[in-house]
Design an enzyme around this catalytic site. Sequence first.
Site, short mmCIF file in Angstrom:
data_model
loop_
_atom_site.label_atom_id
_atom_site.label_comp_id
_atom_site.label_asym_id
_atom_site.label_seq_id
_atom_site.Cartn_x
_atom_site.Cartn_y
_atom_site.Cartn_z
N GLY A 198 1.35 -0.85 -0.15
CA GLY A 198 -0.26 -0.28 0.03
C GLY A 198 0.97 1.69 -0.42
N HIS B 191 2.78 -39.12 1.69
CA HIS B 191 3.51 -38.12 1.97
C HIS B 191 2.93 -37.27 2.92
CE1 HIS B 191 7.10 -35.86 0.36
NE2 HIS B 191 5.88 -34.57 0.53
N GLU B 192 1.95 -36.81 1.80
CA GLU B 192 1.07 -35.47 2.98
C GLU B 192 -0.32 -35.50 4.30
OE1 GLU B 192 0.75 -32.26 1.52
OE2 GLU B 192 1.39 -32.85 -0.45
#
Length: 659
Positions: free
Chosen positions: A234, A452-453
Site C-alpha cells: 500500500g 507423504h501429505e
Amino acid sequence: MEEINNQPKNDKPKIRPTVYWIYGIILIVLMALFWTNNNKEVKELGWTEFQQLAKEDVFQQMEVYNKKNVLEATVKSDKKQLVFKENTDNLDVTPKVYVKIPSSDKFSEFYDKIKEENAISAHVNYKEGDDALWNVLIGALPIVLIIFLWIFFMRRMAGGGFGGGGVFSVGKAKAQLFDKNTNNKVTFKDVAGLSEAKQEVEEIVSFLKNPGKYTELGGKIPKGALLVGPPGTGKTLLAKAVAGEANVPFLSLSGSDFVEMFVGVGASRVRDLFRQAKEKAPCIVFIDEIDAVGRARGKNVNMNSNDERESTLNQLLTEMDGFGSNSGVIILAATNRADVLDKALLRAGRFDRQIHVELPDLNERKEIFGVHLRPVKIDQSVDTDFLARQTPGFSGADIANVCNEAALIAARKGKSFVQKDDFMSAVDRIVGGLEKRSRITTAGERKSIAIHEAGHASISWLLEHANPLVKVTIVPRGKALGAAWYLPEERQITTREQLLDEMCATLGGRAAEDLFLGEISTGASNDLERVTKQAYAMVVYFGMSEKLPNLNYYDSSGQDWGFTKPYSEETAKLIDSEVYAIVNSQYARAKTILADNADKHKQLAARLLEAEVIYSEDLESIFGKRPWVSRSQEIMDQQEQQVQKQQLTPEAEVVAETN
C-alpha cells in the site's frame, strides 16, 4: 479611456519559433539548391525558325522526346550569337533551345534531308520522354525521405512519438499533476490498516493545511518521507491518499521517468521537476520506485563511475538539499529495495523520515477485507475474522485479489451472492494454483502422495510449535501433485525450538515415504530445499549452532562481503557439518514420531485417498484436539474481551471485576 491608454501597448502575442520552423527552413534551402542546380537558361524556338538554324549547322546535339513531340537542342559555343542575338555573355558555354516539333517522323525526314544537302554535324538522340513534374518529384523524393526519417527518429528517441513535444522537450519532466479539482480522489478512508504509516503522512498533510500550528513552536515539517516495504503493502495507495487529502498541487512520477538514452537528460528532467514544484509551492512531489535512479553510487555493473544514472542521482541530491533553497516542496518516495539506495539520499535533510509499510497483521487484514468487501455482494456465511485468519502473510494487494477471485468464482457458478466457500476457493487458487484434475496419476503415485501429505499433517498436528493444518489435498494443483495449507503463527521473534519443530514437520513427508513405503521419491525436493535453507540460516545468521554459537555472517548494512566469504575454509566445513547434523536429527525425530503414531497415520492416509481433500476436523477426529492454542486465536480472544469490556457500563464493569 484612461485605463485603456495606461495599459502596455505590447499586447500582441509573441511568435515563438518552434521545431517546425527549422524543418521548413531546411526544406526551403534544399529545394532552392535543387532548382538552382537544375535551372539552366533555355530558349523556346518555333519549328520554322529551328529549320532555318538547323540548315546553318548551329546545333551541336539534338534530343528528340517521342511521347511529348519535343526537341531539345544544344547550341554550339561559337553560334550563340545567331540564336540568342544578345546577352550572350551570361549564358552557359553550351546553351539549349526548346522546340515543339510536329512529330518525330516529320523531324526524322527533315534531319535526313538537311544532312544530305547541308552536311550538318549535329548528333541526334531519340528518347521516350517523361513528364517534367515527375522528374522533379523523383529528384526531390530522396531529400523529402531523408527529412521525414530524421524527424521520425529524433521524436522516437525523445520518447514522445509523433504526439510529443519533439526533440526539444526531451529534457522536460514527465510528472503527472493532481490538484484539488482532480476527480476520483483516494482518501485516507480508503486506506485500511497501516495506522502508523497513515499517522506519519497525515501529519504532512496537516502541516500543509495548517502550518501555523507547527511553526509557532519552532518546528519544521520534514522535507522528505520515504515509504519502505514489501510489494503490495500500500505504499503507492498512501501516496494517492495524500494527493486526495492535501489541497496543494501533487506531482507524481516514477523513478524510471528520469532514465533516458541521451546523456544529461536525467539531470535536466530533475531540474525541470523541481522548477515546476517551486513554481507551485507549497507542493508535494511523489517519486515511485525511486531505486531506479537512487541506487548507491560506485556499484554499477559496467564499472563506469560517470554514467548517466549517477549524474541524475547527483542532480537529485543537489535539488533535494543543496546550496539553493527548496522551501515549500515536500518529497515523498516509495521503494521496496531500501538496502540498495545511496546513503547520501537517505540522510536527514533529504529524507527525514523512513516510514515502514509492513505486511498487515491479523487486525489490519480484517480492516482491509472490510474495505475490499464493500462492492462485493456477500451473504451471512462470510466472516471477516475467519478470512483474516486464513490469509497469513497476505499483502493488501493479495487480499484485493482474493475478493476479486471469489466474486469471479461465484459468478462462474451462477450464484447471486459470494459465499464463504468461494473465498476459500479463491485463497486456494492464489496460494496453490489452479486445480488440475485432468492430470493422470497411477494408483501407486496417489498412494505415495497420500502417505507423504499425511506425514506432514500428522507431525504438524502433534508438535506444539509446528503450524497446525487447515486443509490437505492430493488433487494436483499448480506444479504440485499434492498440497497442504497451514495456519502459521504470526510471531515477532522465533525461538530455536520453534524452528526445529517447523523443520521436523517439513521433513514429515519424506520420513513417511521412507518409513511406510520403504522407498523415497522426488516429491520432497521443495521440502528439502526449504529445510536446508532454514538450517543454514540457523547456523550462519541466527547463531543457533552448538559448535558455532553466537556468530552471524550476514552484513545488514548492504555493503556485502565482496568476492570472498567472511569465514575460512575450516569454518565452511564446520558450517556444512552443523547443517547436516541439524537436518538429520530432525529427520530422525520425524521418523520416530510417525513410528509411534503409525496406526493414526494409516487412518489419515486412507481417508485422504478416499476423500482426496481433508480438513482439520478430520485430524481432530483421529488424533484428538490439540492441547495448544495458536497465537492468532489468542489475539482474537483478546480482541473479543476488549470489545466486550468497552460495551460494559462503568457499573457493570465494577460488578464484573468484583465477581
